[in-house]
Design a protein around this motif. Structure first.
Motif: not given
Length: 388
Positions: A88-89, A115-117, A192-196, A219-222
């Motif tokens: 969703r993010s 998530s709509g996809a 640890a090494i992906s977007d999330a 590791n993505d603050p958004e």
């Protein structure tokens, strides 16, 4: 290495009709050991009067972030929500496609729909992990993300697709529900090494609590900020909602229980690995056994063998008659589920996955299995395999 507390348990195998009685899972054994600690935690939380978003939740998120070596961890109500909130993010649309392996639990694909996809299924390799070559063939201009699943606790080699996905602006979202603590030796842990990444704390997982729960690592603050909003009604404070959200918070009691289990997770995982090695050494090569990889720490949440399709059901039935319960993970591939009809897949579209679904057997594997019970499973299975 710290001694595993569970090693102090005296396990007496249960017999029925002269056979050992070994269920596929036996959660009560582990609960018996942890019970004194859990009762202490329960009393402390109840007396605190703080049951939602309290100090145990914050401490768990902090300690898991340190353990995984990531910047942010967000706890949620279950592993499915963890994966959904990550997707969703990404602000997906109905034309966006997310690729995932067809051999996984339904939640992997369900989260894409939520998530709509659109889910796009690909085949798996000999380790039941996403087939990298087939994944690359399925990529097109609508591909927004890929969800490699660390199925059975085996590590999908995320590092092998990082450059490819980066060049094509494809997000990598790990389904790490079954792989907490797994990783590439001395380099990284899953998540640890992906977007999330999404983890499940369901009672059947290797890092488990006593109810539902989930964790998001990134590791993505958004992504972290969005997931924090999504889990709590979209509220940025008590009265103002920034986005439409959900009610999906990990409660204080379960967070307290998770902290108890986190302190033992490496030793618990090591016991999974010990049992897997015992299976590997003892089970006849007539069955195809999971690969023991030196470069990865696979935690063997499940131990899956392959047998001839024509004998699979009879082997499972005969093992059950001897007191050994087995399962199949998973008997119906995602692309052949009734809910996937509108995606227009048919039998034969994802051949290796379909072949495995008809020949795989999951054997009991959990930290409180005794060596005597494991050897009984090995001997009983080998007797069945000899008849093939």
């Amino acid at each position: 290495m710290k001694k595993c507390l569970l090693s102090s348990i005296s396990i007496t195998p249960v017999f029925k009709d002269n056979n050992m009685n070994i269920p596929f899972v036996n959660l009560s054994r582990e609960a018996d050991y942890f019970l004194p600690l859990l009762l202490q935690k329960t009393e402390k939380v109840l007396k605190s009067g703080i049951y939602i978003n309290g100090p145990n939740v914050k401490e768990l998120e902090k300690k898991v972030a340190i353990y995984l070596n990531v910047k942010y961890v967000v706890s949620v109500g279950n592993g499915s929500d963890a994966l959904t909130f990550i997707l969703r993010s990404l602000n997906l649309s109905s034309s966006d496609e997310i690729i995932c392996p067809a051999n996984s639990f339904i939640a992997t694909a369900w989260s894409i729909i939520a998530s709509g996809a659109k889910p796009v299924f690909c085949d798996v390799d000999k380790n039941f992990l996403l087939d990298i070559d087939d994944f690359k063939k399925k990529v097109n201009n609508n591909t927004r993300a890929v969800i490699p699943v660390h199925l059975t606790g085996k590590v999908f080699p995320t590092e092998q697709i990082l450059d490819f996905c980066s060049a094509k602006s494809i997000k990598i979202i790990e389904d790490a529900a079954q792989s907490f603590g797994a990783g590439k030796n001395n380099e990284y842990k899953t998540g640890a090494i992906s977007d999330a990444a999404a983890f499940s704390l369901h009672p059947l997982k290797n890092f488990a609590i006593y109810g539902d729960g989930g964790l998001i690592s990134t590791n993505d603050p958004e992504i972290a900020d969005n997931c924090n909003l999504l889990r709590n009604h979209g509220l940025k404070n008590r009265d103002e909602a920034k986005i439409w959200g959900y009610n999906s918070r990990l409660d204080e009691l379960q967070a307290a229980y998770a902290l108890t289990k986190l302190a033992e997770i490496d030793n618990l995982n090591n016991r999974y690995i010990e049992i897997a090695k015992r299976y590997d050494n003892g089970i006849s090569p007539i069955a195809k056994k999971p690969e023991l990889r030196k470069e990865y720490k696979d935690v063997f949440h499940n131990y899956v063998i392959l047998v001839p399709e024509i004998r699979r059901n009879s082997i499972m039935s005969n093992l059950y008659q001897k007191g050994i319960e087995t399962k199949i993970h998973y008997p119906i591939p995602l692309h052949l589920q009734e809910c996937s009809k509108n995606l227009n897949y048919k039998i034969g579209d994802i051949p290796r996955c379909e072949q495995y679904a008809n020949s795989m057997i999951s054997l009991p594997i959990y930290p409180t299995l005794s060596n005597e019970e494991v050897d009984y499973i090995i001997d009983t299975l080998n007797n069945e395999l000899m008849s093939i």
